[in-house]
Structures are given as C-alpha cells and as structure tokens.
Design a protein around this motif. Structure first.
Motif, PDB file in Angstrom:
ATOM      1  N   UNK A  77      -3.577   3.986   0.885  1.00  0.00           N
ATOM      2  CA  UNK A  77      -2.757   4.948   1.616  1.00  0.00           C
ATOM      3  C   UNK A  77      -1.931   5.809   0.657  1.00  0.00           C
ATOM      4  N   UNK A  78      -1.836   7.076   0.998  1.00  0.00           N
ATOM      5  CA  UNK A  78      -0.991   7.998   0.242  1.00  0.00           C
ATOM      6  C   UNK A  78      -0.137   8.781   1.227  1.00  0.00           C
ATOM      7  N   UNK A  79       0.983   9.290   0.729  1.00  0.00           N
ATOM      8  CA  UNK A  79       1.875  10.095   1.558  1.00  0.00           C
ATOM      9  C   UNK A  79       1.988  11.491   0.952  1.00  0.00           C
TER      10      UNK A  79
ATOM     11  N   UNK B 268       0.688  10.587   6.288  1.00  0.00           N
ATOM     12  CA  UNK B 268       0.230   9.367   5.645  1.00  0.00           C
ATOM     13  C   UNK B 268      -1.219   9.133   6.033  1.00  0.00           C
ATOM     14  N   UNK B 269      -2.048   8.908   5.019  1.00  0.00           N
ATOM     15  CA  UNK B 269      -3.466   8.690   5.286  1.00  0.00           C
ATOM     16  C   UNK B 269      -4.185   8.267   4.031  1.00  0.00           C
ATOM     17  N   UNK B 270      -5.506   8.356   4.066  1.00  0.00           N
ATOM     18  CA  UNK B 270      -6.321   7.993   2.908  1.00  0.00           C
ATOM     19  C   UNK B 270      -7.013   9.224   2.340  1.00  0.00           C
TER      20      UNK B 270
ATOM     21  N   UNK C 179      -5.767  11.617   8.293  1.00  0.00           N
ATOM     22  CA  UNK C 179      -4.322  11.443   8.482  1.00  0.00           C
ATOM     23  C   UNK C 179      -4.137  10.471   9.647  1.00  0.00           C
ATOM     24  N   UNK C 180      -3.527   9.312   9.369  1.00  0.00           N
ATOM     25  CA  UNK C 180      -3.334   8.305  10.414  1.00  0.00           C
ATOM     26  C   UNK C 180      -1.953   8.406  11.056  1.00  0.00           C
ATOM     27  N   UNK C 181      -0.999   8.961  10.303  1.00  0.00           N
ATOM     28  CA  UNK C 181       0.380   8.987  10.783  1.00  0.00           C
ATOM     29  C   UNK C 181       1.057  10.220  10.197  1.00  0.00           C
TER      30      UNK C 181
ATOM     31  N   UNK D 199      -7.974   0.396  10.676  1.00  0.00           N
ATOM     32  CA  UNK D 199      -8.052   1.271   9.504  1.00  0.00           C
ATOM     33  C   UNK D 199      -8.479   0.501   8.252  1.00  0.00           C
ATOM     34  N   UNK D 200      -9.215  -0.613   8.453  1.00  0.00           N
ATOM     35  CA  UNK D 200      -9.663  -1.451   7.343  1.00  0.00           C
ATOM     36  C   UNK D 200      -8.493  -1.815   6.437  1.00  0.00           C
ATOM     37  N   UNK D 201      -7.373  -2.164   7.050  1.00  0.00           N
ATOM     38  CA  UNK D 201      -6.144  -2.393   6.296  1.00  0.00           C
ATOM     39  C   UNK D 201      -5.824  -3.873   6.195  1.00  0.00           C
ATOM     40  N   UNK D 202      -5.754  -4.369   4.966  1.00  0.00           N
ATOM     41  CA  UNK D 202      -5.328  -5.742   4.733  1.00  0.00           C
ATOM     42  C   UNK D 202      -3.874  -5.925   5.153  1.00  0.00           C
ATOM     43  N   UNK D 203      -3.074  -4.885   4.937  1.00  0.00           N
ATOM     44  CA  UNK D 203      -1.658  -4.956   5.283  1.00  0.00           C
ATOM     45  C   UNK D 203      -1.470  -5.189   6.779  1.00  0.00           C
ATOM     46  N   UNK D 204      -2.251  -4.500   7.609  1.00  0.00           N
ATOM     47  CA  UNK D 204      -2.116  -4.663   9.064  1.00  0.00           C
ATOM     48  C   UNK D 204      -2.332  -6.112   9.467  1.00  0.00           C
TER      49      UNK D 204
END
Length: 349
Positions: A260-262, A331-333, A288-290, A151-156
């Motif tokens: 990411x936003x919820x 949760x998604x972008x 929506x990823x989650x 998901x192009x996520x630095x956090x991951x």
C-alpha cells in the motif's frame, strides 16, 4: 455509565494515571474507525477520553474530522503509526499519563494498513505494561465490502486475529446472507472474539469500554506468537519484545508486502465540482481502495468532507473553520503519483 477513577500510586507519584484503561481501535481501510471514534467522543457523557490518532499519508485528515473535544485529544506526529510507534507512541502515552486533569480512557486509532501487534506489544512488552491497562483490541469491519481475500492483505487478517471485539459496521448495506457468511468466516479466524453489529459506528459504550477483554498472558511468550486462536505463522519469532526497533522493522516488512502507498495532494485553489466529479467517475485509478479529504469547490462557500471506500463515495458539507484549501489522501497499490497530481491539478480553477 459510571465514571472510572484512575488509580494512584505512592510508588511513582509523577504518574497520576497509573492503570489507565487503553482501547486500541483497528480495522481495514474505510471500515469506519473515525466514525466510531466520533461516536465515542459524542456519547462519552462525563467521561474524560484522551485520543491518539495517526494516518497513513502526509496529511492528517482524520484529526480534522473528529468532533471538537477541547483538551481530550492528543495527536501523534504525522506519518503512519507503524513507523512512529516505537518512539512517538510511548512518548505520547507518557504525556497523557503525566497530565494533571482526570482522564478515564485512552483510545488509540490505528491506520487502516496497520498490523496491531507492535502497538499491542508496546503496551504489554515495555514499561507501559505496569503503567496502563490494555482493556481491549477492537477491530472495525465493513460488513458489505469485506471478503476473506480482502485486497489480498495480510494486515486485514491480522486485524481480525488480534481482536477481542469485532464490530461488523455498515450492516445496513449488507445482506443477511453476507453478514452470516462473514460471521462464519470470523469464527475460523478468531472464535473467541465478541461480535457486535453496528450502523454508522453506533454502539453503547459499556459494550466496548471498560470490558477487560485483553489477556496479557496471550502476549508474554518469548517467540511473540499471537493469541491462541492465531492460525497462521507469525514472522517475528526471533524478535525481542523489548527491542522497539525490531518491532519496527517487522511491521514495516508487512506493509511492504501488502504494497500500500499513500498519495497526498494539497492546493490553495478551489476545484471545479464538475471536473472533480468527472475525475472520480471516469479517471481515478481502479487500484485506489480508500480516499478521504477536505474539499473546496469554487461554487460553494461550504467545506466538503470527502470519503471514498471501495466503489462508494460521499460528500458532507459543513462550515469552514480555517482558510479554505483542498487536502486529499489516496491509498492504494501501485499508484502513479504524478498521474494523480496531473489529473487533480486539471480539476482546479
């Protein structure tokens, strides 16, 4: 497994649990962190485990999905742990330390979009360093869904970088080739991490608790560099470990970059199950990823636990322990909040 006895000290008698082991569970959205936590609580035998959970969103779903463990669970205030860590986490840990009853382990579950570093530095760069023993950082990975460009996520990536133990979860859903490729990739990110294969978060507790894998020396340099295997530049070099608000600003910056936003939704009216299913399969935004929640359907007397991770979702029914209501978090972008509200409201009876 032998019960650990918390150390006592005559120097600070009001802190009876000085030296209490701490395990941090991290992992990307939908990897199976809460499932692992439930496995720990179900199989802890005579161990006393205190748990701190937090979520990215206004509704705390995870705390409602944990097994009932009486006094064993404490909970931070609602909101993303990266935003409440600087005040809420330290206070919550002190509440655990000051409890009279024996507690053998403290387990912290982060959100799926949390960079573990501020949490680690809270234990190693504050007074908690002398009061607790950071035992291990455990990262849960969805073996089927995870990709190096996740998901192009630095956090991951950071969640892998700081891991002492990496649980490749959901291995029953992944091919042998995918698992091998994932292990090869992990070796390029953190070659010293211990890799364990799991299904449904099932793992023998001696493999993850009381393992003593976190090296405090890796986190004591003045420039806040990551462990030695960290292969990309960290941006908090000018921040003081002891200045909590600097860590807070740094971590919020990473969340902003990840984007990411919820979106949280609650209703005291039930869903029409057919309309809700149509929303899931035909209308729900692809970014929506989650998603997770507690669902109330008009044609059922049962509570339905809803979990969505990537393209997969499932419903599990059990008994209501409260008045029925719908509670959902997506949760998604770049999510359109009002659009999701409208779609969900249209599913209500």
């Amino acid at each position: 497994m032998n019960t650990l006895t918390a150390e006592t000290t005559s120097i600070i008698p009001e802190i009876p649990k000085r030296g209490m082991p701490v395990t941090i569970i991290t992992g990307f959205l939908g990897s199976g962190k809460t499932t692992l936590l439930n496995q720990i609580l179900k199989n802890k035998h005579d161990l006393k485990v205190a748990v701190l959970v937090n979520e990215f969103g206004d509704i705390n779903i995870d705390s409602q999905l944990l097994v009932s463990v009486d006094q064993d669970m404490l909970e931070l205030s609602n909101g993303c742990i990266c935003c409440t860590i600087n005040d809420g986490l330290v206070d919550a840990v002190y509440r655990v330390l000051e409890r009279e009853e024996r507690i053998d382990y403290l387990v912290i579950e982060t959100t799926g979009v949390a960079d573990p570093l501020p949490i680690i530095l809270t234990f190693l760069g504050t007074e908690l360093r002398d009061l607790t023993n950071l035992d291990s950082i455990l990262t849960v990975v969805d073996a089927e869904a995870f990709e190096p460009t996740h998901f192009e996520s630095e956090v991951a990536l950071k969640q892998l970088t700081y891991a002492d133990i990496i649980l490749l979860n959901k291995t029953d859903l992944a091919t042998a080739e995918k698992i091998q490729a994932l292990e090869d990739y992990i070796q390029t990110v953190k070659d010293s991490a211990r890799i364990l294969h799991t299904k449904y978060g099932e793992v023998a507790l001696p493999l993850i608790l009381g393992v003593g894998l976190t090296s405090k020396d890796d986190y004591t340099t003045d420039d806040a560099e990551a462990p030695h295997e960290h292969n990309h530049e960290h941006h908090s070099q000018d921040h003081d470990h002891h200045e909590h608000h600097h860590l807070h600003e740094h971590h919020s910056h990473h969340l902003d970059n990840d984007g990411f936003v919820a979106v949280s939704f609650q209703s005291d009216r039930p869903f029409d199950i057919h309309k809700f299913e149509n929303f899931l399969t035909e209308q729900m935004p692809q970014n929506v990823f989650r998603a997770k929640g507690i669902l109330w359907f008009s044609d059922s007397e049962l509570r339905h636990i809803f979990q969505l991770s990537g393209p997969r979702y499932n419903l599990h029914a059990d008994e209501w322990h409260t008045l029925p209501k719908n509670q959902l978090v997506f949760i998604g972008r770049k999510l359109e909040t009002q659009q999701i509200y409208t779609q969900l409201n249209n599913c209500l009876i």
